[in-house]
Design a protein around this motif. Structure first.
Motif, PDB file in Angstrom:
ATOM      1  N   GLY A  70       2.596 -13.469  -1.731  1.00 12.23           N
ATOM      2  CA  GLY A  70       1.649 -12.365  -1.757  1.00 12.23           C
ATOM      3  C   GLY A  70       2.317 -11.039  -1.467  1.00 12.23           C
ATOM      4  N   ASN A  71       1.528  -9.974  -1.529  1.00 16.06           N
ATOM      5  CA  ASN A  71       2.039  -8.631  -1.262  1.00 16.06           C
ATOM      6  C   ASN A  71       2.542  -8.533   0.177  1.00 16.06           C
ATOM      7  OD1 ASN A  71       1.532  -7.201  -3.781  1.00 16.06           O
ATOM      8  ND2 ASN A  71      -0.640  -7.512  -3.339  1.00 16.06           N
ATOM      9  N   TRP A  72       3.752  -8.021   0.329  1.00 19.36           N
ATOM     10  CA  TRP A  72       4.402  -8.033   1.636  1.00 19.36           C
ATOM     11  C   TRP A  72       3.690  -7.142   2.660  1.00 19.36           C
ATOM     12  CZ3 TRP A  72       6.369  -3.424   3.502  1.00 19.36           C
ATOM     13  CH2 TRP A  72       6.507  -2.388   2.562  1.00 19.36           C
ATOM     14  N   GLN A  73       2.968  -6.112   2.195  1.00 17.40           N
ATOM     15  CA  GLN A  73       2.295  -5.215   3.133  1.00 17.40           C
ATOM     16  C   GLN A  73       0.878  -5.672   3.457  1.00 17.40           C
ATOM     17  OE1 GLN A  73       2.215  -4.862  -0.059  1.00 17.40           O
ATOM     18  NE2 GLN A  73       1.072  -3.103  -0.818  1.00 17.40           N
ATOM     19  N   GLY A  74       0.438  -6.791   2.871  1.00 15.43           N
ATOM     20  CA  GLY A  74      -0.869  -7.351   3.206  1.00 15.43           C
ATOM     21  C   GLY A  74      -1.974  -7.075   2.215  1.00 15.43           C
ATOM     22  N   LYS A  75      -1.730  -6.238   1.230  1.00 11.34           N
ATOM     23  CA  LYS A  75      -2.768  -5.945   0.244  1.00 11.34           C
ATOM     24  C   LYS A  75      -3.073  -7.197  -0.572  1.00 11.34           C
ATOM     25  CE  LYS A  75      -3.823  -2.758  -3.571  1.00 11.34           C
ATOM     26  NZ  LYS A  75      -3.344  -1.604  -4.367  1.00 11.34           N
ATOM     27  N   PRO A  76      -4.352  -7.506  -0.768  1.00 12.65           N
ATOM     28  CA  PRO A  76      -4.693  -8.704  -1.548  1.00 12.65           C
ATOM     29  C   PRO A  76      -4.127  -8.629  -2.964  1.00 12.65           C
ATOM     30  CG  PRO A  76      -6.608  -7.865  -0.364  1.00 12.65           C
ATOM     31  CD  PRO A  76      -5.538  -6.809  -0.252  1.00 12.65           C
ATOM     32  N   ALA A  97       6.801   5.984  10.707  1.00 10.89           N
ATOM     33  CA  ALA A  97       7.782   5.555   9.703  1.00 10.89           C
ATOM     34  C   ALA A  97       7.258   5.685   8.278  1.00 10.89           C
ATOM     35  CB  ALA A  97       8.196   4.118   9.974  1.00 10.89           C
ATOM     36  N   VAL A  98       6.003   6.114   8.130  1.00 11.20           N
ATOM     37  CA  VAL A  98       5.411   6.293   6.803  1.00 11.20           C
ATOM     38  C   VAL A  98       4.893   7.719   6.682  1.00 11.20           C
ATOM     39  CG1 VAL A  98       4.784   3.870   6.505  1.00 11.20           C
ATOM     40  CG2 VAL A  98       3.191   5.425   7.641  1.00 11.20           C
ATOM     41  N   ASN A  99       4.678   8.154   5.444  1.00  8.02           N
ATOM     42  CA  ASN A  99       4.117   9.471   5.171  1.00  8.02           C
ATOM     43  C   ASN A  99       2.648   9.338   4.776  1.00  8.02           C
ATOM     44  OD1 ASN A  99       6.593  10.888   5.591  1.00  8.02           O
ATOM     45  ND2 ASN A  99       7.260  10.212   3.548  1.00  8.02           N
ATOM     46  N   HIS A 100       1.993  10.474   4.666  1.00  5.53           N
ATOM     47  CA  HIS A 100       0.569  10.453   4.302  1.00  5.53           C
ATOM     48  C   HIS A 100       0.345   9.923   2.893  1.00  5.53           C
ATOM     49  CE1 HIS A 100       1.859  14.203   2.391  1.00  5.53           C
ATOM     50  NE2 HIS A 100       0.770  14.140   1.650  1.00  5.53           N
ATOM     51  N   ASP A 101       1.384  10.009   2.041  1.00  9.46           N
ATOM     52  CA  ASP A 101       1.236   9.573   0.653  1.00  9.46           C
ATOM     53  C   ASP A 101       2.158   8.397   0.305  1.00  9.46           C
ATOM     54  OD1 ASP A 101       3.600  10.952   0.870  1.00  9.46           O
ATOM     55  OD2 ASP A 101       3.281  12.230  -0.888  1.00  9.46           O
ATOM     56  N   THR A 102       2.590   7.643   1.314  1.00  7.65           N
ATOM     57  CA  THR A 102       3.417   6.467   1.044  1.00  7.65           C
ATOM     58  C   THR A 102       2.651   5.510   0.131  1.00  7.65           C
ATOM     59  OG1 THR A 102       4.620   6.672   3.125  1.00  7.65           O
ATOM     60  CG2 THR A 102       4.564   4.482   2.106  1.00  7.65           C
ATOM     61  N   ASP A 103       3.268   5.118  -0.981  1.00  5.37           N
ATOM     62  CA  ASP A 103       2.523   4.389  -2.013  1.00  5.37           C
ATOM     63  C   ASP A 103       2.024   3.028  -1.524  1.00  5.37           C
ATOM     64  OD1 ASP A 103       5.011   3.190  -1.916  1.00  5.37           O
ATOM     65  OD2 ASP A 103       5.418   3.350  -4.070  1.00  5.37           O
ATOM     66  N   TRP A 104       2.810   2.295  -0.723  1.00  2.05           N
ATOM     67  CA  TRP A 104       2.401   0.942  -0.364  1.00  2.05           C
ATOM     68  C   TRP A 104       1.364   0.878   0.757  1.00  2.05           C
ATOM     69  CZ3 TRP A 104       3.943   0.176   4.630  1.00  2.05           C
ATOM     70  CH2 TRP A 104       5.115   0.779   5.080  1.00  2.05           C
ATOM     71  N   THR A 105       0.971   2.043   1.292  1.00  3.61           N
ATOM     72  CA  THR A 105      -0.146   2.042   2.250  1.00  3.61           C
ATOM     73  C   THR A 105      -1.489   2.313   1.568  1.00  3.61           C
ATOM     74  OG1 THR A 105       0.030   4.410   2.775  1.00  3.61           O
ATOM     75  CG2 THR A 105       1.384   2.877   4.070  1.00  3.61           C
TER      76      THR A 105
END
Length: 408
Positions: A165-171, A237-245
Motif C-alpha cells: 500500500g501507499n507508504w504514507q497511509g493514503k488508501p 520536515a514537510v511543507n504546506h504543499d508537500t505532494d504526499w501529504t
C-alpha cells in the motif's frame, strides 16, 4: 536598573542575566507540569547500552525514559507469558527509586510463535495476540509501581510496510488498515483491564495520524506519538504543499513545527471530538549528519538544537519529549554518549537545561509568535513556588546556543 550576572556553564555555555522582578501576578502556567517532567530520553539498554550508565538518568534529571522488552521475550510460546527479564527489572528498580516514568514501546512482531501471520516473511503481528502482549505488559508495569504509558509500535509505515500500500497511509494501504486493527484491539483489551492506562499511536511523518483518524482510530486513544525529525527545531520536515501529504495541509505556509502541532490537534477535534495528547517519542540529530546546505551537524549545533527542541515542545503543549538517544548503540551517532563512552556536548546541554529550568513551568512565548521559523524567539518560564521567572531566547537563523535570562 537591572543588574547583570553572566555565568559560563560547562560545555554548553548558557548565559544567565539577572534582572529585577517586575510582577508577582499568579502565573498563567499554574497547574502545568514542570519542564523536568517533560524531559524524556530514549535509552538503549535493550540494544547494548551498559547498565553501568543507568546513573546518567539522575545526573541528567530526566523525568521519563523510552524503554521496552520485546514481544518474543515475554511470550516465548503461544499464550505462555513470562515476567520481565532480570535486566529490565533492574532498570525498573532504578526508575522507581528516581521517580522516572517509562514510555514502554510495544515491539514488534512475534513470528516464531505466530508464523501464520507472516507478511514479507518476518512480521508475525496478528492484532489480537499483540493486544494480549500489551495487556501482559500493562499488568507487569502496573505491578512494578513505575509510571508508564504504552506506545503501540514504532513508525508503523517502516515496521508494517511490507504488507503493501501507499507508504504514507493514503488508501489503499493494507499496512495502515492492519495497524488500525492492532490499535483497536490493543485499546479495547487494555482499557478493559484499566481505563486509566494511557496508550499512544505512532507516526514519524506528520501525515499518518490524519489517515489513522480517517480510517477509524478509536476515540478513546490517549495520545499521538510523533517523531518530528527535521533540519532544525523550528521547522517541520514537510511543507504546506508537500505532494504526499495531500489532500491534507499539515503545516501552515511557513512550515513551522508549531503549526504542525496545531493542525494535528484541529484535525483530532474534527474527527475524534477531542484532542489526544501529543507526545514526542523521538527527536534528535545525527552528529556529523548532512545538512540541507551540504554542511555537517556539529556537536555544538546539536547541543543548541536540543535545548531549542525541548523548549519549543513545552511551549506548544507537548507534555513529554524523548530525545533520541542516550547512547549511539545500533542507530549511528545520535547519542549523548558514543559507543566508546565519550560524552558529547549535547549531554551537558541537557544536564544544564534540567538544572536551569527543570523546576520551572512554561508560561508564555514573548517574542517570535508571528515569525516562528526565523529571527529571535523568546519563551518565558516561571517557578511555581517562588514566582521567579526565566526567559529562554535564541535566533532561529543561526545555530548558536540559546541564552537563559533569570528574573528574580
Amino acid at each position: 536598573m537591572p543588574q547583570a550576572l553572566k555565568i559560563l556553564l560547562s560545555l554548553f555555555a548558557l548565559t544567565i542575566g539577572l534582572t529585577q522582578n517586575i510582577s508577582h501576578a499568579e502565573p498563567a502556567s499554574k497547574g502545568r507540569p514542570t519542564l523536568r517532567d517533560s524531559l524524556c530520553l530514549n535509552v538503549k539498554f535493550s540494544q547494548g547500552q551498559p547498565l553501568t550508565q543507568l546513573p546518567i538518568l539522575a545526573d541528567l534529571g530526566v523525568g521519563w525514559v523510552r524503554d521496552n522488552v520485546d514481544w518474543p521475550t515475554l511470550e516465548p510460546a503461544i499464550n505462555r507469558y513470562v515476567g520481565f527479564p532480570k535486566e529490565f527489572e533492574q532498570r525498573l528498580s532504578y526508575y522507581r527509586e528516581h521517580d522516572i516514568g517509562v514510555v514502554f514501546l510495544l515491539a514488534y512482531g512475534n513470528a516464531k510463535v505466530y508464523p501464520e501471520s507472516l507478511f514479507g516473511g518476518k512480521l508475525g503481528v496478528p492484532a489480537e495476540p499483540f493486544a494480549r502482549y500489551a495487556l501482559h505488559v500493562a499488568k507487569l508495569m502496573r505491578a512494578s509501581g513505575v509510571r508508564f504509558v504504552l506506545e503501540i509500535g514504532n513508525e508503523p509505515h517502516n515496521w508494517l510496510g511490507s504488507m503493501g500500500g501507499n507508504w504514507q497511509g493514503k488508501p489503499p494501504s493494507p499496512w495502515l488498515d492492519h495497524y488500525l486493527n492492532m490499535v483497536r484491539s490493543t485499546v479495547k483489551t487494555v482499557k478493559a483491564f484499566d481505563p486509566n492506562i494511557k496508550l499512544l499511536t505512532d507516526d514519524d511523518m506528520w501525515i499518518v495520524h490524519y489517515w489513522l483518524m480517517e480510517g477509524g482510530l478509536p476515540p478513546d486513544i490517549d495520545g499521538f506519538a510523533i517523531h518530528p525529525y527535521a533540519a532544525r527545531p523550528e521547522r517541520a520536515a514537510v511543507n504546506h504543499d508537500t505532494d504526499w501529504t495531500r489532500p491534507f495541509q499539515v503545516v501552515d505556509d511557513n512550515g513551522s513545527f508549531a503549526s504542525a502541532l496545531r493542525r494535528l490537534r484541529e484535525q483530532a477535534r474534527k474527527k475524534l471530538g477531542r484532542e489526544p495528547e501529543i507526545w514526542i517519542t523521538e527527536w534528535g540529530w545525527e552528529h556529523g549528519g548532512k545538512k540541507p546546505d551540504g554542511g555537517r551537524f556539529s556537536e555544538e549545533e546539536i547541543a543548541a538544537y536540543l535545548v531549542r527542541a525541548y523548549v519549543l515542545a513545552a511551549a506548544n503543549g507537548v507534555p513529554h519529549t524523548c530525545w533520541f538517544s542516550a547512547q549511539d548503540s545500533v542507530d549511528g551517532p545520535m547519542g549523548l554518549i558514543d559507543n566508546q563512552g565519550r560524552i558529547r556536548r549535547a549531554y551537558a546541554a541537557l544536564k544544564n537545561l534540567s538544572l536551569e529550568l527543570g523546576d520551572y513551568r512554561f508560561e508564555a512565548q514573548v517574542q517570535g509568535q508571528n515569525t516562528p521559523t526565523s529571527g529571535p524567539q523568546a519563551f518565558l518560564f516561571r517557578h511555581p513556588e517562588s514566582g521567579a521567572r526565566k526567559t529562554v531566547h535564541w535566533n532561529s537563523d543561526n545555530s548558536q546556543a540559546p541564552q537563559i535570562s533569570l528574573t528574580q
